[in-house]
Write a protein that holds these residues in place. Structure first.
Motif, PDB file in Angstrom:
ATOM      1  N   ARG A  51     -15.620   2.810  23.075  1.00 26.78           N
ATOM      2  CA  ARG A  51     -16.184   4.157  23.195  1.00 26.78           C
ATOM      3  C   ARG A  51     -15.996   4.832  21.845  1.00 26.78           C
ATOM      4  NH1 ARG A  51     -13.674   6.442  28.657  1.00 26.78           N
ATOM      5  NH2 ARG A  51     -14.471   8.362  27.754  1.00 26.78           N
ATOM      6  N   GLU A  52     -17.103   4.941  21.119  1.00 24.14           N
ATOM      7  CA  GLU A  52     -17.093   5.467  19.752  1.00 24.14           C
ATOM      8  C   GLU A  52     -16.330   6.785  19.671  1.00 24.14           C
ATOM      9  OE1 GLU A  52     -18.060   4.932  15.778  1.00 24.14           O
ATOM     10  OE2 GLU A  52     -18.434   3.556  17.428  1.00 24.14           O
ATOM     11  N   MET A  53     -15.458   6.889  18.674  1.00 27.15           N
ATOM     12  CA  MET A  53     -14.651   8.093  18.419  1.00 27.15           C
ATOM     13  C   MET A  53     -13.743   8.457  19.601  1.00 27.15           C
ATOM     14  SD  MET A  53     -15.059   9.230  15.338  1.00 27.15           S
ATOM     15  CE  MET A  53     -14.429  10.890  15.495  1.00 27.15           C
ATOM     16  N   ASP A  54     -13.397   7.470  20.427  1.00 26.39           N
ATOM     17  CA  ASP A  54     -12.552   7.729  21.590  1.00 26.39           C
ATOM     18  C   ASP A  54     -11.525   6.625  21.801  1.00 26.39           C
ATOM     19  OD1 ASP A  54     -11.634   8.993  23.971  1.00 26.39           O
ATOM     20  OD2 ASP A  54     -13.000   7.760  25.161  1.00 26.39           O
ATOM     21  N   ARG A  55     -11.986   5.410  22.151  1.00 26.49           N
ATOM     22  CA  ARG A  55     -11.033   4.339  22.455  1.00 26.49           C
ATOM     23  C   ARG A  55     -11.643   2.957  22.355  1.00 26.49           C
ATOM     24  NH1 ARG A  55      -8.907   6.175  27.662  1.00 26.49           N
ATOM     25  NH2 ARG A  55      -9.638   8.112  26.794  1.00 26.49           N
ATOM     26  N   VAL A  56     -10.742   1.990  22.146  1.00 31.22           N
ATOM     27  CA  VAL A  56     -11.071   0.578  22.183  1.00 31.22           C
ATOM     28  C   VAL A  56     -10.098  -0.048  23.177  1.00 31.22           C
ATOM     29  CG1 VAL A  56     -11.099  -1.593  20.893  1.00 31.22           C
ATOM     30  CG2 VAL A  56     -11.832   0.529  19.774  1.00 31.22           C
ATOM     31  N   ARG A  57     -10.628  -0.841  24.098  1.00 26.68           N
ATOM     32  CA  ARG A  57      -9.794  -1.516  25.095  1.00 26.68           C
ATOM     33  C   ARG A  57     -10.100  -3.007  25.022  1.00 26.68           C
ATOM     34  NH1 ARG A  57      -6.824   0.240  29.431  1.00 26.68           N
ATOM     35  NH2 ARG A  57      -6.805  -1.077  31.254  1.00 26.68           N
ATOM     36  N   LEU A  58      -9.032  -3.826  24.992  1.00 24.76           N
ATOM     37  CA  LEU A  58      -9.223  -5.262  24.857  1.00 24.76           C
ATOM     38  C   LEU A  58      -8.085  -6.024  25.507  1.00 24.76           C
ATOM     39  CD1 LEU A  58      -7.029  -5.745  22.369  1.00 24.76           C
ATOM     40  CD2 LEU A  58      -8.949  -5.036  20.992  1.00 24.76           C
ATOM     41  N   THR A  59      -8.350  -7.302  25.786  1.00 25.55           N
ATOM     42  CA  THR A  59      -7.250  -8.158  26.231  1.00 25.55           C
ATOM     43  C   THR A  59      -6.539  -8.641  24.973  1.00 25.55           C
ATOM     44  OG1 THR A  59      -8.626 -10.158  26.285  1.00 25.55           O
ATOM     45  CG2 THR A  59      -8.430  -8.884  28.341  1.00 25.55           C
ATOM     46  N   TRP A  60      -5.254  -8.976  25.126  1.00 25.35           N
ATOM     47  CA  TRP A  60      -4.415  -9.303  23.967  1.00 25.35           C
ATOM     48  C   TRP A  60      -3.406 -10.369  24.396  1.00 25.35           C
ATOM     49  CZ3 TRP A  60       0.777  -8.361  22.364  1.00 25.35           C
ATOM     50  CH2 TRP A  60       0.982  -8.266  20.982  1.00 25.35           C
ATOM     51  N   ARG A  61      -3.492 -11.527  23.763  1.00 23.58           N
ATOM     52  CA  ARG A  61      -2.556 -12.605  24.060  1.00 23.58           C
ATOM     53  C   ARG A  61      -2.122 -13.275  22.754  1.00 23.58           C
ATOM     54  NH1 ARG A  61      -3.047 -17.821  27.985  1.00 23.58           N
ATOM     55  NH2 ARG A  61      -3.928 -16.259  29.357  1.00 23.58           N
ATOM     56  N   TRP A 112       2.054 -17.056  24.265  1.00 26.48           N
ATOM     57  CA  TRP A 112       2.182 -16.328  25.530  1.00 26.48           C
ATOM     58  C   TRP A 112       1.383 -17.054  26.604  1.00 26.48           C
ATOM     59  CZ3 TRP A 112       2.287 -10.306  25.682  1.00 26.48           C
ATOM     60  CH2 TRP A 112       3.303  -9.844  24.846  1.00 26.48           C
ATOM     61  N   ASP A 113       1.851 -16.959  27.843  1.00 30.17           N
ATOM     62  CA  ASP A 113       1.162 -17.617  28.952  1.00 30.17           C
ATOM     63  C   ASP A 113       0.344 -16.639  29.786  1.00 30.17           C
ATOM     64  OD1 ASP A 113       3.098 -16.202  30.291  1.00 30.17           O
ATOM     65  OD2 ASP A 113       3.970 -17.932  31.307  1.00 30.17           O
ATOM     66  N   HIS A 114       0.174 -15.411  29.306  1.00 32.47           N
ATOM     67  CA  HIS A 114      -0.570 -14.405  30.079  1.00 32.47           C
ATOM     68  C   HIS A 114      -1.250 -13.406  29.145  1.00 32.47           C
ATOM     69  CE1 HIS A 114       3.320 -12.573  29.201  1.00 32.47           C
ATOM     70  NE2 HIS A 114       2.743 -11.394  29.351  1.00 32.47           N
ATOM     71  N   ASP A 115      -2.351 -12.857  29.639  1.00 27.80           N
ATOM     72  CA  ASP A 115      -3.054 -11.798  28.914  1.00 27.80           C
ATOM     73  C   ASP A 115      -2.422 -10.457  29.240  1.00 27.80           C
ATOM     74  OD1 ASP A 115      -4.959 -13.501  27.841  1.00 27.80           O
ATOM     75  OD2 ASP A 115      -6.468 -13.047  29.366  1.00 27.80           O
ATOM     76  N   THR A 116      -2.487  -9.547  28.293  1.00 24.97           N
ATOM     77  CA  THR A 116      -2.166  -8.148  28.531  1.00 24.97           C
ATOM     78  C   THR A 116      -3.402  -7.352  28.132  1.00 24.97           C
ATOM     79  OG1 THR A 116      -1.224  -7.798  26.323  1.00 24.97           O
ATOM     80  CG2 THR A 116       0.304  -8.497  28.075  1.00 24.97           C
ATOM     81  N   THR A 117      -3.390  -6.076  28.423  1.00 27.79           N
ATOM     82  CA  THR A 117      -4.485  -5.201  28.016  1.00 27.79           C
ATOM     83  C   THR A 117      -3.939  -4.158  27.057  1.00 27.79           C
ATOM     84  OG1 THR A 117      -5.576  -5.496  30.152  1.00 27.79           O
ATOM     85  CG2 THR A 117      -6.265  -3.616  28.836  1.00 27.79           C
ATOM     86  N   VAL A 118      -4.611  -3.996  25.935  1.00 29.68           N
ATOM     87  CA  VAL A 118      -4.235  -3.004  24.932  1.00 29.68           C
ATOM     88  C   VAL A 118      -5.367  -1.996  24.813  1.00 29.68           C
ATOM     89  CG1 VAL A 118      -3.819  -2.617  22.456  1.00 29.68           C
ATOM     90  CG2 VAL A 118      -2.728  -4.549  23.630  1.00 29.68           C
ATOM     91  N   GLN A 119      -4.985  -0.734  24.760  1.00 29.16           N
ATOM     92  CA  GLN A 119      -5.953   0.327  24.515  1.00 29.16           C
ATOM     93  C   GLN A 119      -5.476   1.150  23.324  1.00 29.16           C
ATOM     94  OE1 GLN A 119      -8.178   2.575  27.626  1.00 29.16           O
ATOM     95  NE2 GLN A 119      -6.728   4.167  27.069  1.00 29.16           N
ATOM     96  N   VAL A 120      -6.386   1.390  22.407  1.00 24.16           N
ATOM     97  CA  VAL A 120      -6.128   2.241  21.257  1.00 24.16           C
ATOM     98  C   VAL A 120      -7.037   3.445  21.435  1.00 24.16           C
ATOM     99  CG1 VAL A 120      -6.141   2.411  18.748  1.00 24.16           C
ATOM    100  CG2 VAL A 120      -5.686   0.213  19.851  1.00 24.16           C
ATOM    101  N   ALA A 121      -6.446   4.637  21.491  1.00 24.76           N
ATOM    102  CA  ALA A 121      -7.237   5.838  21.760  1.00 24.76           C
ATOM    103  C   ALA A 121      -6.876   6.939  20.773  1.00 24.76           C
ATOM    104  CB  ALA A 121      -6.983   6.326  23.183  1.00 24.76           C
ATOM    105  N   ILE A 122      -7.869   7.780  20.503  1.00 21.88           N
ATOM    106  CA  ILE A 122      -7.632   8.958  19.673  1.00 21.88           C
ATOM    107  C   ILE A 122      -8.096  10.195  20.436  1.00 21.88           C
ATOM    108  CG2 ILE A 122      -7.873   7.672  17.515  1.00 21.88           C
ATOM    109  CD1 ILE A 122     -10.614   9.106  17.155  1.00 21.88           C
ATOM    110  N   ARG A 162      -2.880   6.886  20.075  1.00 23.99           N
ATOM    111  CA  ARG A 162      -2.053   6.268  21.118  1.00 23.99           C
ATOM    112  C   ARG A 162      -2.382   4.793  21.261  1.00 23.99           C
ATOM    113  NH1 ARG A 162       1.148   7.402  25.505  1.00 23.99           N
ATOM    114  NH2 ARG A 162       0.828   6.127  27.346  1.00 23.99           N
ATOM    115  N   PHE A 163      -1.327   3.989  21.285  1.00 24.71           N
ATOM    116  CA  PHE A 163      -1.414   2.571  21.634  1.00 24.71           C
ATOM    117  C   PHE A 163      -0.802   2.429  23.018  1.00 24.71           C
ATOM    118  CE2 PHE A 163      -1.144   2.563  16.985  1.00 24.71           C
ATOM    119  CZ  PHE A 163      -2.234   1.776  16.663  1.00 24.71           C
ATOM    120  N   HIS A 164      -1.517   1.784  23.922  1.00 28.21           N
ATOM    121  CA  HIS A 164      -1.029   1.599  25.287  1.00 28.21           C
ATOM    122  C   HIS A 164      -1.251   0.144  25.672  1.00 28.21           C
ATOM    123  CE1 HIS A 164      -1.197   1.939  29.742  1.00 28.21           C
ATOM    124  NE2 HIS A 164      -0.167   2.714  29.495  1.00 28.21           N
ATOM    125  N   GLN A 165      -0.237  -0.470  26.253  1.00 28.92           N
ATOM    126  CA  GLN A 165      -0.325  -1.873  26.646  1.00 28.92           C
ATOM    127  C   GLN A 165       0.117  -2.023  28.093  1.00 28.92           C
ATOM    128  OE1 GLN A 165       1.892  -4.586  24.148  1.00 28.92           O
ATOM    129  NE2 GLN A 165       0.651  -6.330  24.805  1.00 28.92           N
TER     130      GLN A 165
END
Length: 141
Positions: A70-80, A84-94, A104-107
């Motif tokens: 979401r331009e000028m808002d956030r990026v959300r992605l899986t992160w492994r 690691w044996d599992h995916d996590t989700t990371v969101q970077v938001a402004i 903000r970084f949120h995992q």
């Protein structure tokens, strides 16, 4: 019954790190989404597409796929990370606030409390690196 710190009913263990930066949102967003910024927060070698489902891989073997952009808002992605044996989700938001911006970084989906604490330290170090890199960015003045 008390819930363990950082553990949610819906997304397992999670961690968030945020900081208000003395830069306009456009400056922060441009940095986070250009090659230099991606190398700082996602990892060297990262190339991140804009379409949902686009995969990425960093030079150190961290991989995942874009979930949303979401331009000028956030990026959300899986992160492994490699190993690691599992995916996590990371969101970077402004969030803009005048000439300042909250970053903000949120995992989510962390395996346990120990992994949560390791990731808290990781994202604090990433935040420090972003702040340092932004200080070194040339201004348009």
């Amino acid at each position: 019954m008390t819930r363990e710190v950082g553990k949610t009913q819906d997304v397992g263990y999670e961690i968030g790190v945020s900081k208000t930066l003395p830069y306009p949102a456009s400056v922060v967003w441009e940095f986070l989404t250009d090659d230099d910024g991606l190398a700082v927060w996602l990892g060297p070698g990262a190339e991140l597409g804009r379409e949902k489902g686009t995969p990425y891989r960093t030079d150190d073997g961290t991989e995942g796929e874009l979930r949303s952009w979401r331009e000028m808002d956030r990026v959300r992605l899986t992160w492994r990370p490699a190993g690691w044996d599992h995916d996590t989700t990371v969101q970077v938001a402004i969030r803009a606030s005048g000439e300042k911006t909250m970053l903000r970084f949120h995992q989510e989906w962390l395996a346990d409390g120990r992994e949560r604490e390791r990731q808290r330290e990781h994202w604090k170090a990433v935040m420090d690196a972003v702040v340092a890199a932004l200080r070194e960015e040339p201004s348009d003045d």
